[in-house]
Design a protein around this motif. Sequence first.
Motif: not given
Length: 388
Positions: A139-140, A178-183, A297-298
Amino acid sequence: MTSDKCMTLMNTVTLMAPSRRMGCCGIPRIMLDTMRFLEMLISVALGQVLSLLICGIGLTSKYLSEDFHANTPVFQSFLNYILLFLVYTTTLAVRQGEENLLAILRRRWWKYMILGLIDLEANYLVVKAYQYTTLTSIQLLDCFVIPVVILLSWFFLLIRYKAVHFIGIVVCILGMGCMVGADVLVGRHQGAGENKLVGDLLVLGGATLYGISNVWEEYIIRTLSRVEFLGMIGLFGAFFSGIQLAIMEHKELLKVPWDWQIGLLYVGFSACMFGLYSFMPVVIKKTSATSVNLSLLTADLYSLFCGLFLFHYKFSGLYLLSFFTILIGLVLYSSTSTYIAQDPRVYKQFRNPSGPVVDLPATAQVEPSVTYTSLGQETEEEPHIRVA
Protein backbone atom coordinates in the motif's frame (compact mmCIF):
# COMPACT_ATOMS: atom_id res chain seq x y z
CA MET A 1 -19.96 71.09 -20.84
CA THR A 2 -23.53 70.99 -19.60
CA SER A 3 -24.66 68.66 -16.80
CA ASP A 4 -26.77 66.59 -19.22
CA LYS A 5 -23.74 65.97 -21.45
CA CYS A 6 -21.67 65.00 -18.40
CA MET A 7 -24.27 62.48 -17.28
CA THR A 8 -24.43 61.01 -20.79
CA LEU A 9 -20.63 60.67 -20.93
CA MET A 10 -20.51 59.00 -17.48
CA ASN A 11 -23.22 56.52 -18.45
CA THR A 12 -21.33 55.66 -21.65
CA VAL A 13 -18.08 55.05 -19.78
CA THR A 14 -19.91 52.93 -17.19
CA LEU A 15 -21.44 50.76 -19.91
CA MET A 16 -18.10 50.32 -21.67
CA ALA A 17 -16.15 49.40 -18.51
CA PRO A 18 -16.08 45.69 -17.63
CA SER A 19 -18.16 44.81 -14.61
CA ARG A 20 -16.51 43.09 -11.69
CA ARG A 21 -19.57 40.88 -11.51
CA MET A 22 -19.15 39.67 -15.08
CA GLY A 23 -16.70 37.02 -16.28
CA CYS A 24 -15.45 36.31 -19.77
CA CYS A 25 -17.95 36.41 -22.67
CA GLY A 26 -20.40 38.37 -20.55
CA ILE A 27 -21.18 35.40 -18.28
CA PRO A 28 -21.82 36.40 -14.66
CA ARG A 29 -18.84 35.59 -12.44
CA ILE A 30 -20.97 33.73 -9.93
CA MET A 31 -22.20 31.46 -12.73
CA LEU A 32 -18.60 30.81 -13.84
CA ASP A 33 -17.59 29.95 -10.27
CA THR A 34 -20.57 27.60 -9.98
CA MET A 35 -19.65 25.89 -13.26
CA ARG A 36 -16.05 25.45 -12.12
CA PHE A 37 -17.21 24.01 -8.81
CA LEU A 38 -19.52 21.54 -10.56
CA GLU A 39 -16.69 20.53 -12.92
CA MET A 40 -14.43 19.93 -9.94
CA LEU A 41 -17.05 17.72 -8.26
CA ILE A 42 -17.56 15.79 -11.50
CA SER A 43 -13.81 15.22 -11.81
CA VAL A 44 -13.61 13.87 -8.26
CA ALA A 45 -16.71 11.69 -8.78
CA LEU A 46 -15.34 10.18 -12.01
CA GLY A 47 -12.16 9.20 -10.22
CA GLN A 48 -14.20 7.49 -7.52
CA VAL A 49 -16.00 5.42 -10.17
CA LEU A 50 -12.58 4.08 -11.19
CA SER A 51 -11.81 3.32 -7.54
CA LEU A 52 -15.05 1.35 -7.22
CA LEU A 53 -14.14 -0.70 -10.30
CA ILE A 54 -10.75 -1.48 -8.75
CA CYS A 55 -12.58 -2.46 -5.57
CA GLY A 56 -14.61 -4.97 -7.62
CA ILE A 57 -11.40 -6.29 -9.17
CA GLY A 58 -9.82 -6.74 -5.74
CA LEU A 59 -12.84 -8.49 -4.21
CA THR A 60 -13.23 -11.00 -7.05
CA SER A 61 -9.48 -11.70 -7.02
CA LYS A 62 -9.59 -12.27 -3.25
CA TYR A 63 -12.42 -14.79 -3.55
CA LEU A 64 -10.66 -16.59 -6.41
CA SER A 65 -7.31 -16.88 -4.63
CA GLU A 66 -8.38 -17.50 -1.03
CA ASP A 67 -11.69 -19.37 -1.29
CA PHE A 68 -11.08 -21.36 -4.48
CA HIS A 69 -7.24 -21.36 -4.59
CA ALA A 70 -7.25 -20.08 -8.17
CA ASN A 71 -3.96 -18.15 -8.43
CA THR A 72 -4.17 -17.11 -12.07
CA PRO A 73 -3.29 -13.40 -12.42
CA VAL A 74 -1.99 -13.78 -15.99
CA PHE A 75 -5.11 -15.64 -17.10
CA GLN A 76 -7.29 -12.93 -15.56
CA SER A 77 -5.37 -10.24 -17.47
CA PHE A 78 -5.61 -12.38 -20.62
CA LEU A 79 -9.42 -12.38 -20.37
CA ASN A 80 -9.45 -8.58 -20.15
CA TYR A 81 -7.14 -8.16 -23.14
CA ILE A 82 -9.29 -10.55 -25.17
CA LEU A 83 -12.36 -8.39 -24.44
CA LEU A 84 -10.46 -5.26 -25.46
CA PHE A 85 -9.37 -7.02 -28.64
CA LEU A 86 -12.90 -8.11 -29.53
CA VAL A 87 -14.40 -4.65 -28.99
CA TYR A 88 -11.74 -2.05 -29.84
CA THR A 89 -9.26 -3.85 -32.11
CA THR A 90 -12.17 -5.05 -34.22
CA THR A 91 -13.45 -1.47 -34.40
CA LEU A 92 -10.07 -0.32 -35.73
CA ALA A 93 -10.04 -3.16 -38.26
CA VAL A 94 -13.26 -1.98 -39.93
CA ARG A 95 -12.26 1.69 -40.05
CA GLN A 96 -11.09 3.34 -43.24
CA GLY A 97 -8.15 5.60 -44.00
CA GLU A 98 -5.28 6.45 -41.67
CA GLU A 99 -7.23 5.28 -38.61
CA ASN A 100 -7.45 1.74 -39.92
CA LEU A 101 -5.73 -1.01 -37.94
CA LEU A 102 -3.20 -1.86 -40.67
CA ALA A 103 -2.33 1.79 -41.25
CA ILE A 104 -1.71 2.29 -37.52
CA LEU A 105 0.44 -0.86 -37.32
CA ARG A 106 2.57 0.26 -40.27
CA ARG A 107 3.40 3.56 -38.57
CA ARG A 108 3.52 2.78 -34.83
CA TRP A 109 3.50 -0.98 -34.26
CA TRP A 110 6.74 -1.08 -32.23
CA LYS A 111 5.57 1.71 -29.88
CA TYR A 112 2.35 -0.11 -29.06
CA MET A 113 4.24 -3.38 -28.68
CA ILE A 114 6.39 -1.80 -25.96
CA LEU A 115 3.33 -0.22 -24.33
CA GLY A 116 1.50 -3.56 -24.31
CA LEU A 117 4.44 -5.23 -22.57
CA ILE A 118 4.68 -2.43 -20.00
CA ASP A 119 0.98 -2.60 -19.20
CA LEU A 120 1.00 -6.40 -18.85
CA GLU A 121 4.08 -6.56 -16.64
CA ALA A 122 2.90 -3.70 -14.41
CA ASN A 123 -0.17 -5.76 -13.48
CA TYR A 124 1.88 -8.93 -13.04
CA LEU A 125 4.61 -7.44 -10.81
CA VAL A 126 2.22 -5.90 -8.28
CA VAL A 127 0.10 -9.07 -8.02
CA LYS A 128 3.25 -11.18 -7.69
CA ALA A 129 4.51 -8.95 -4.85
CA TYR A 130 1.73 -10.19 -2.54
CA GLN A 131 3.58 -13.52 -2.30
CA TYR A 132 6.72 -11.93 -0.85
CA THR A 133 5.96 -8.77 1.10
CA THR A 134 3.32 -7.38 3.43
CA LEU A 135 0.08 -5.62 2.56
CA THR A 136 1.30 -2.50 4.37
CA SER A 137 4.45 -2.31 2.23
CA ILE A 138 2.44 -2.76 -0.95
CA GLN A 139 0.00 0.00 0.00
CA LEU A 140 2.79 2.42 0.84
CA LEU A 141 5.17 1.63 -2.01
CA ASP A 142 2.36 1.58 -4.58
CA CYS A 143 2.09 5.35 -3.98
CA PHE A 144 5.44 5.61 -5.82
CA VAL A 145 3.37 5.76 -9.01
CA ILE A 146 2.38 9.35 -8.14
CA PRO A 147 5.88 10.94 -8.29
CA VAL A 148 6.62 8.85 -11.39
CA VAL A 149 3.54 10.26 -13.14
CA ILE A 150 4.35 13.81 -12.02
CA LEU A 151 7.94 13.65 -13.30
CA LEU A 152 7.01 12.03 -16.62
CA SER A 153 4.15 14.51 -17.13
CA TRP A 154 6.53 17.39 -16.40
CA PHE A 155 9.26 16.31 -18.85
CA PHE A 156 7.28 14.59 -21.62
CA LEU A 157 3.78 16.11 -21.53
CA LEU A 158 5.20 19.51 -20.50
CA ILE A 159 2.60 19.87 -17.75
CA ARG A 160 3.34 22.51 -15.12
CA TYR A 161 1.83 22.42 -11.64
CA LYS A 162 0.97 25.11 -9.13
CA ALA A 163 1.54 25.16 -5.37
CA VAL A 164 -2.04 24.06 -4.64
CA HIS A 165 -1.51 20.90 -6.72
CA PHE A 166 1.46 19.84 -4.61
CA ILE A 167 -0.48 20.62 -1.43
CA GLY A 168 -3.33 18.40 -2.64
CA ILE A 169 -0.90 15.59 -3.49
CA VAL A 170 0.70 15.75 -0.04
CA VAL A 171 -2.73 15.68 1.65
CA CYS A 172 -3.73 12.60 -0.39
CA ILE A 173 -0.55 10.76 0.56
CA LEU A 174 -1.08 11.70 4.24
CA GLY A 175 -4.55 10.16 3.98
CA MET A 176 -3.03 6.99 2.55
CA GLY A 177 -0.53 6.89 5.42
CA CYS A 178 -3.41 7.24 7.88
CA MET A 179 -5.07 4.18 6.33
CA VAL A 180 -1.89 2.13 6.63
CA GLY A 181 -1.59 3.18 10.27
CA ALA A 182 -5.15 2.05 10.90
CA ASP A 183 -4.33 -1.34 9.32
CA VAL A 184 -1.46 -1.78 11.76
CA LEU A 185 -3.55 -0.76 14.79
CA VAL A 186 -6.42 -3.14 14.07
CA GLY A 187 -4.04 -6.00 13.17
CA ARG A 188 -5.41 -6.45 9.67
CA HIS A 189 -3.89 -9.39 7.74
CA GLN A 190 -0.51 -8.23 6.47
CA GLY A 191 0.45 -10.91 3.97
CA ALA A 192 3.18 -13.52 3.83
CA GLY A 193 6.28 -11.37 3.92
CA GLU A 194 8.59 -14.31 3.16
CA ASN A 195 11.14 -12.26 1.23
CA LYS A 196 10.29 -8.65 1.88
CA LEU A 197 13.08 -7.06 -0.18
CA VAL A 198 12.07 -8.95 -3.32
CA GLY A 199 8.41 -8.04 -2.77
CA ASP A 200 9.20 -4.36 -2.21
CA LEU A 201 11.29 -4.23 -5.39
CA LEU A 202 8.45 -5.87 -7.33
CA VAL A 203 6.02 -3.22 -6.08
CA LEU A 204 8.38 -0.37 -7.00
CA GLY A 205 8.92 -1.89 -10.43
CA GLY A 206 5.18 -2.33 -10.97
CA ALA A 207 4.44 1.24 -9.79
CA THR A 208 7.07 2.62 -12.16
CA LEU A 209 5.59 0.70 -15.10
CA TYR A 210 2.09 1.86 -14.13
CA GLY A 211 3.32 5.46 -14.17
CA ILE A 212 4.88 5.05 -17.62
CA SER A 213 1.73 3.38 -18.94
CA ASN A 214 -0.60 6.07 -17.55
CA VAL A 215 1.40 8.99 -18.92
CA TRP A 216 1.76 7.29 -22.31
CA GLU A 217 -1.99 6.67 -22.25
CA GLU A 218 -2.70 10.37 -21.60
CA TYR A 219 -0.35 11.32 -24.41
CA ILE A 220 -2.10 9.02 -26.90
CA ILE A 221 -5.70 9.87 -26.06
CA ARG A 222 -4.98 13.62 -26.27
CA THR A 223 -3.11 13.48 -29.57
CA LEU A 224 -4.73 10.46 -31.24
CA SER A 225 -7.81 8.66 -29.91
CA ARG A 226 -9.11 6.54 -27.07
CA VAL A 227 -10.23 3.76 -29.43
CA GLU A 228 -6.76 3.49 -30.98
CA PHE A 229 -5.12 3.20 -27.57
CA LEU A 230 -7.53 0.51 -26.33
CA GLY A 231 -7.43 -1.37 -29.63
CA MET A 232 -3.64 -1.56 -29.66
CA ILE A 233 -3.50 -2.49 -25.97
CA GLY A 234 -6.01 -5.26 -26.64
CA LEU A 235 -4.01 -6.55 -29.60
CA PHE A 236 -0.54 -6.65 -28.06
CA GLY A 237 -1.76 -7.33 -24.52
CA ALA A 238 -3.65 -10.44 -25.65
CA PHE A 239 -0.63 -11.61 -27.67
CA PHE A 240 1.96 -11.24 -24.89
CA SER A 241 -0.31 -12.38 -22.05
CA GLY A 242 -1.19 -15.48 -24.09
CA ILE A 243 2.51 -16.31 -24.42
CA GLN A 244 3.15 -15.65 -20.71
CA LEU A 245 0.11 -17.73 -19.77
CA ALA A 246 1.31 -20.70 -21.82
CA ILE A 247 4.80 -20.53 -20.30
CA MET A 248 4.19 -19.64 -16.65
CA GLU A 249 0.61 -20.39 -15.65
CA HIS A 250 -0.78 -23.30 -17.64
CA LYS A 251 -0.27 -25.73 -14.74
CA GLU A 252 -2.07 -23.44 -12.29
CA LEU A 253 -4.95 -23.13 -14.72
CA LEU A 254 -5.37 -26.90 -14.83
CA LYS A 255 -5.63 -26.98 -11.02
CA VAL A 256 -8.64 -24.64 -10.90
CA PRO A 257 -11.75 -26.51 -9.61
CA TRP A 258 -14.11 -25.21 -12.27
CA ASP A 259 -17.78 -24.69 -11.36
CA TRP A 260 -20.42 -22.01 -11.85
CA GLN A 261 -19.21 -19.95 -8.87
CA ILE A 262 -15.66 -19.72 -10.17
CA GLY A 263 -16.97 -18.95 -13.64
CA LEU A 264 -19.12 -16.14 -12.22
CA LEU A 265 -16.13 -14.69 -10.36
CA TYR A 266 -14.04 -14.71 -13.53
CA VAL A 267 -16.88 -12.99 -15.37
CA GLY A 268 -17.17 -10.37 -12.62
CA PHE A 269 -13.43 -9.75 -12.61
CA SER A 270 -13.32 -9.41 -16.40
CA ALA A 271 -16.31 -7.03 -16.43
CA CYS A 272 -14.72 -4.75 -13.80
CA MET A 273 -11.33 -4.85 -15.53
CA PHE A 274 -12.84 -4.13 -18.95
CA GLY A 275 -14.87 -1.27 -17.46
CA LEU A 276 -11.74 0.14 -15.82
CA TYR A 277 -9.71 0.06 -19.04
CA SER A 278 -12.57 1.47 -21.12
CA PHE A 279 -13.50 4.27 -18.71
CA MET A 280 -10.03 5.34 -17.54
CA PRO A 281 -9.10 7.09 -20.84
CA VAL A 282 -12.32 9.11 -20.58
CA VAL A 283 -11.40 10.27 -17.07
CA ILE A 284 -7.76 10.92 -17.97
CA LYS A 285 -8.83 13.05 -20.93
CA LYS A 286 -11.14 15.09 -18.72
CA THR A 287 -8.66 15.38 -15.83
CA SER A 288 -5.10 14.01 -16.06
CA ALA A 289 -3.05 10.91 -15.28
CA THR A 290 -1.91 12.48 -12.00
CA SER A 291 -5.47 13.22 -10.90
CA VAL A 292 -6.57 9.68 -11.74
CA ASN A 293 -3.79 8.09 -9.69
CA LEU A 294 -4.66 10.30 -6.72
CA SER A 295 -8.30 9.23 -7.03
CA LEU A 296 -7.31 5.57 -7.03
CA LEU A 297 -5.88 5.92 -3.52
CA THR A 298 -9.42 5.43 -2.18
CA ALA A 299 -9.77 2.01 -3.87
CA ASP A 300 -8.24 0.20 -0.86
CA LEU A 301 -10.68 1.97 1.44
CA TYR A 302 -13.69 0.86 -0.62
CA SER A 303 -12.36 -2.69 -0.49
CA LEU A 304 -11.95 -2.34 3.27
CA PHE A 305 -15.50 -1.05 3.76
CA CYS A 306 -16.82 -4.01 1.75
CA GLY A 307 -14.58 -6.32 3.79
CA LEU A 308 -16.25 -5.12 7.01
CA PHE A 309 -19.38 -6.97 5.89
CA LEU A 310 -17.95 -9.74 3.71
CA PHE A 311 -14.81 -10.73 5.61
CA HIS A 312 -15.56 -9.28 9.07
CA TYR A 313 -12.62 -6.89 9.15
CA LYS A 314 -12.13 -4.82 12.28
CA PHE A 315 -13.20 -1.19 11.99
CA SER A 316 -11.24 1.90 13.03
CA GLY A 317 -12.26 5.53 12.95
CA LEU A 318 -8.94 6.24 11.25
CA TYR A 319 -10.33 4.64 8.08
CA LEU A 320 -13.01 7.34 7.82
CA LEU A 321 -10.42 10.00 8.60
CA SER A 322 -8.22 8.58 5.84
CA PHE A 323 -11.08 8.53 3.34
CA PHE A 324 -12.07 12.15 3.92
CA THR A 325 -8.44 13.29 3.99
CA ILE A 326 -7.87 11.80 0.54
CA LEU A 327 -11.08 13.41 -0.74
CA ILE A 328 -9.94 16.80 0.61
CA GLY A 329 -6.63 16.35 -1.19
CA LEU A 330 -8.47 15.52 -4.42
CA VAL A 331 -10.64 18.62 -4.10
CA LEU A 332 -7.54 20.77 -3.51
CA TYR A 333 -5.78 19.27 -6.52
CA SER A 334 -8.84 19.69 -8.78
CA SER A 335 -9.65 23.22 -7.58
CA THR A 336 -7.26 24.88 -10.02
CA SER A 337 -5.94 24.20 -13.50
CA THR A 338 -2.57 22.94 -14.61
CA TYR A 339 -1.02 24.24 -17.82
CA ILE A 340 1.50 23.15 -20.41
CA ALA A 341 4.75 24.90 -21.21
CA GLN A 342 4.18 25.37 -24.93
CA ASP A 343 1.70 24.87 -27.72
CA PRO A 344 0.29 21.27 -27.80
CA ARG A 345 0.90 21.05 -31.55
CA VAL A 346 4.45 19.94 -30.73
CA TYR A 347 2.90 16.48 -30.44
CA LYS A 348 2.00 16.38 -34.14
CA GLN A 349 5.09 14.28 -34.91
CA PHE A 350 3.58 11.28 -33.10
CA ARG A 351 0.82 10.92 -35.67
CA ASN A 352 3.11 11.01 -38.70
CA PRO A 353 6.70 10.52 -37.55
CA SER A 354 7.99 9.88 -41.07
CA GLY A 355 6.35 12.91 -42.63
CA PRO A 356 7.82 16.37 -43.07
CA VAL A 357 7.63 18.90 -40.29
CA VAL A 358 4.89 21.41 -41.03
CA ASP A 359 5.67 25.00 -40.13
CA LEU A 360 2.84 26.99 -38.62
CA PRO A 361 1.62 29.93 -40.72
CA ALA A 362 3.43 33.14 -39.97
CA THR A 363 0.10 34.86 -39.35
CA ALA A 364 -0.96 32.33 -36.73
CA GLN A 365 -0.83 33.69 -33.23
CA VAL A 366 0.65 31.06 -30.91
CA GLU A 367 0.32 31.57 -27.20
CA PRO A 368 3.51 31.06 -25.18
CA SER A 369 1.58 28.90 -22.75
CA VAL A 370 -1.76 27.16 -23.19
CA THR A 371 -4.11 26.25 -20.39
CA TYR A 372 -4.24 22.49 -19.86
CA THR A 373 -6.96 22.12 -17.32
CA SER A 374 -8.62 19.32 -15.44
CA LEU A 375 -11.83 21.37 -15.31
CA GLY A 376 -12.30 22.55 -18.88
CA GLN A 377 -14.64 20.92 -21.40
CA GLU A 378 -13.27 19.29 -24.53
CA THR A 379 -14.65 20.63 -27.78
CA GLU A 380 -14.46 17.27 -29.54
CA GLU A 381 -14.86 13.72 -28.37
CA GLU A 382 -11.82 12.50 -30.29
CA PRO A 383 -9.28 15.11 -31.46
CA HIS A 384 -7.93 14.58 -34.94
CA ILE A 385 -4.63 16.29 -35.71
CA ARG A 386 -3.71 15.85 -39.34
CA VAL A 387 -0.30 16.61 -40.78
CA ALA A 388 0.56 16.75 -44.44
